[in-house]
Design an enzyme around this catalytic site. Structure first.
Site, PDB file in Angstrom:
ATOM      1  N   PRO A 123       0.857  -1.188   0.000  1.00 57.09           N
ATOM      2  CA  PRO A 123       0.000   0.000   0.000  1.00 57.09           C
ATOM      3  C   PRO A 123       0.894   1.239   0.000  1.00 57.09           C
ATOM      4  CG  PRO A 123       0.024  -1.037   2.186  1.00 57.09           C
ATOM      5  CD  PRO A 123       0.867  -1.884   1.293  1.00 57.09           C
ATOM      6  N   SER A 178       0.287   5.361   0.033  1.00 58.40           N
ATOM      7  CA  SER A 178      -0.657   6.470   0.070  1.00 58.40           C
ATOM      8  C   SER A 178      -0.332   7.464  -1.045  1.00 58.40           C
ATOM      9  CB  SER A 178      -0.513   7.125   1.440  1.00 58.40           C
ATOM     10  OG  SER A 178      -1.505   8.040   1.617  1.00 58.40           O
ATOM     11  N   CYS A 207       2.607   3.118   9.891  1.00 61.40           N
ATOM     12  CA  CYS A 207       2.774   4.466   9.336  1.00 61.40           C
ATOM     13  C   CYS A 207       3.473   5.383  10.359  1.00 61.40           C
ATOM     14  CB  CYS A 207       1.410   5.037   8.941  1.00 61.40           C
ATOM     15  SG  CYS A 207       1.559   6.691   8.263  1.00 61.40           S
ATOM     16  N   ARG A 231       8.883   1.574  -2.512  1.00 71.50           N
ATOM     17  CA  ARG A 231       9.413   2.706  -3.279  1.00 71.50           C
ATOM     18  C   ARG A 231      10.011   2.267  -4.613  1.00 71.50           C
ATOM     19  NH1 ARG A 231      13.178   5.245   1.071  1.00 71.50           N
ATOM     20  NH2 ARG A 231      13.246   3.023   1.584  1.00 71.50           N
TER      21      ARG A 231
HETATM   22  C1  LIG Z   1       4.834   7.543  -0.651  1.00 77.99           C
HETATM   23  C2  LIG Z   1       4.667   6.433   0.343  1.00 77.99           C
HETATM   24  C3  LIG Z   1       3.397   6.111   0.791  1.00 77.99           C
HETATM   25  C4  LIG Z   1       3.216   5.070   1.700  1.00 77.99           C
HETATM   26  N1  LIG Z   1       1.947   4.736   2.081  1.00 77.99           N
HETATM   27  C5  LIG Z   1       1.743   3.647   2.870  1.00 77.99           C
HETATM   28  C6  LIG Z   1       0.420   3.219   3.199  1.00 77.99           C
HETATM   29  O1  LIG Z   1      -0.588   3.805   2.796  1.00 77.99           O
HETATM   30  N2  LIG Z   1       0.319   2.114   3.995  1.00 77.99           N
HETATM   31  C7  LIG Z   1       1.405   1.420   4.456  1.00 77.99           C
HETATM   32  O2  LIG Z   1       1.251   0.425   5.157  1.00 77.99           O
HETATM   33  N3  LIG Z   1       2.647   1.814   4.143  1.00 77.99           N
HETATM   34  C8  LIG Z   1       2.845   2.885   3.369  1.00 77.99           C
HETATM   35  N4  LIG Z   1       4.117   3.253   3.029  1.00 77.99           N
HETATM   36  C9  LIG Z   1       5.265   2.425   3.459  1.00 77.99           C
HETATM   37  C10 LIG Z   1       5.622   1.371   2.401  1.00 77.99           C
HETATM   38  O3  LIG Z   1       4.536   0.514   2.136  1.00 77.99           O
HETATM   39  C11 LIG Z   1       6.835   0.530   2.833  1.00 77.99           C
HETATM   40  O4  LIG Z   1       6.548  -0.094   4.049  1.00 77.99           O
HETATM   41  C12 LIG Z   1       8.114   1.353   2.958  1.00 77.99           C
HETATM   42  O5  LIG Z   1       8.248   2.263   1.910  1.00 77.99           O
HETATM   43  C13 LIG Z   1       9.358   0.456   3.037  1.00 77.99           C
HETATM   44  O6  LIG Z   1       9.647  -0.218   1.860  1.00 77.99           O
HETATM   45  P1  LIG Z   1      10.791   0.328   0.818  1.00 77.99           P
HETATM   46  O7  LIG Z   1      12.039   0.580   1.630  1.00 77.99           O
HETATM   47  O8  LIG Z   1      10.953  -0.813  -0.153  1.00 77.99           O
HETATM   48  O9  LIG Z   1      10.244   1.561   0.218  1.00 77.99           O
HETATM   49  C14 LIG Z   1       4.335   4.336   2.186  1.00 77.99           C
HETATM   50  C15 LIG Z   1       5.615   4.674   1.746  1.00 77.99           C
HETATM   51  C16 LIG Z   1       5.797   5.712   0.842  1.00 77.99           C
HETATM   52  C17 LIG Z   1       7.177   6.045   0.389  1.00 77.99           C
END
Ligand SMILES: Cc1cc2nc3c(=O)[nH]c(=O)nc-3n(C[C@H](O)[C@H](O)[C@H](O)COP(=O)(O)O)c2cc1C
Length: 351
Positions: A31, A33, A115, A240
């Site tokens: 997910p 946002s 979050c 990301r």
């Molecule tokens: C722009 C953005 C929006 C996000 N929105 C959510 C969300 O709505 N729900 C959620 O559980 N995590 C959200 N996250 C966290 C990501 O799902 C994820 O846990 C986090 O980015 C770590 O993974 P990565 O290092 O591969 O990016 C968001 C992260 C980003 C960067």
């Protein structure tokens, strides 16, 4: 070249079982946002038809008072498997929201307990639940009781480095009835910086019986394979790494199923995808879609000569036509280029 060990291949060759629900892929689209709306999910699903996708997080208190489905909760009847993610700190509101989510077509309901954003944590939601495990347990119990689909949790490893409590927390979630847990290997205070501490995900996997999904720094096929090997997790969730690159989930899924690497899209193919994304956002959300598209468009414009200048133009587009023409000009330049210009390094997307 990345290699897929026979043991990893066979460990992941069966469907992912989330309670009674089966998913034919071990790679999930997280997910996000402001990102994972129906339009984005459609693009990801084209390359990863078997993968589980998540909506953006939906505020259960908002649903309680407004009683009307927000656009971010909308699910295409044809898109499966799909999870709707909810956030809040009130078990009763979350239970009520979960019922609405199932009516909308959710195959699973996910509760956000990770979050880090102040606006959410100061109201007791998101990662602040790591500090209130009893409330988190009550939430899971209430939601499990309210719906007949699996309930899952997405969380972090703790609030700060000194308060890493994921082992106790994850066990509590399982005991309360959660059917899967996704662990982002960072603390709340880390935000999105510093490397994800995958070692904690491995420790969670050792003590739980429900599936454990690894999240954090899943930017490539190589990272996903390394993480799965290191942690023993049941699957990986990409975040990301998919911004401006809806191909990633499909690339990892394909590799885990076949041991073969997909040829990555060329810059021109990425820009063609950006155009399609822009057009679809406009059709789905009108002018608001164009404003939202600006960030997406800048994420697509990476890793080729002239990308920085293109990002500048795309970050201020005012309408569909202007956006499409700007990208078309960039495509034309790329098609005519000799390939001798300096190419910028593909770097992590900043958000
Ligand atoms: C722009 C953005 C929006 C996000 N929105 C959510 C969300 O709505 N729900 C959620 O559980 N995590 C959200 N996250 C966290 C990501 O799902 C994820 O846990 C986090 O980015 C770590 O993974 P990565 O290092 O591969 O990016 C968001 C992260 C980003 C960067």
């Amino acid at each position: 070249m990345i290699s897929l060990s026979p043991s990893l291949k066979s460990r992941l060759s069966t469907p992912l079982k989330i309670g009674s629900f089966e998913v034919k892929s071990r790679v999930l689209q997280s997910p996000l946002s402001g990102v994972t709306d129906l339009v984005f999910r459609r693009l990801v699903r084209r390359y990863a038809p078997d993968s589980m996708m998540y909506t953006e997080m939906v505020n259960a208190t908002g649903l309680h008072y407004v009683k009307e489905l927000p656009k971010i909760m909308e699910v295409d009847p044809n898109e499966r498997p799909i999870s709707i993610q909810l956030f809040d700190c009130r078990p009763d509101f979350l239970a009520e929201a979960a019922v609405m989510a199932v009516k909308e077509g959710a195959d699973t309901v996910d509760i956000n307990m990770g979050c880090p954003v102040n606006k959410i944590t100061k109201n007791g939601g998101g990662s602040s639940l790591l500090r209130q495990p009893e409330v988190a347990e009550a939430i899971v119990r209430a939601v499990v009781k309210a719906v007949n689909v699996p309930v899952t949790v997405k969380t972090r490893i703790g609030w700060t480095d000194k308060e890493i409590n994921i082992l106790d927390f994850a066990k509590r979630m399982e005991d309360a009835g959660a059917q899967m847990i996704t662990v982002h290997g960072r603390t709340r205070s880390q935000g999105y910086t510093g490397p994800a501490k995958w070692e904690w995900i491995g420790k969670v996997k050792e003590i739980l019986s429900i599936p454990v999904i690894a999240n954090g720094d899943m930017f490539s096929v190589e990272a996903a394979v390394k993480c799965l090997e290191q942690t023993g997790a049941d699957g990986v969730m990409c975040s990301r790494g998919t911004l401006g690159y809806p191909f990633l989930v499909g690339e990892i899924d394909y590799f885990l199923k076949t041991g073969q690497e997909k040829t990555p899209p060329t810059p021109i193919q990425r820009l063609e995808c950006a155009k399609e994304h822009l057009q679809a956002l406009w059709e789905y959300k009108g002018d608001r879609g164009i404003r939202q598209a600006r960030k997406h468009m800048t994420w697509y414009a990476k890793g080729f000569a002239g990308a920085a200048e293109l990002r500048g133009h795309l970050s201020v587009i005012e309408n569909l036509q202007q956006g499409l023409e700007t990208i078309d000009r960039a495509i034309e330049r790329l098609a005519n280029s000799t390939g001798s210009q300096e190419v910028e390094e593909l770097e992590l997307v900043e958000v």
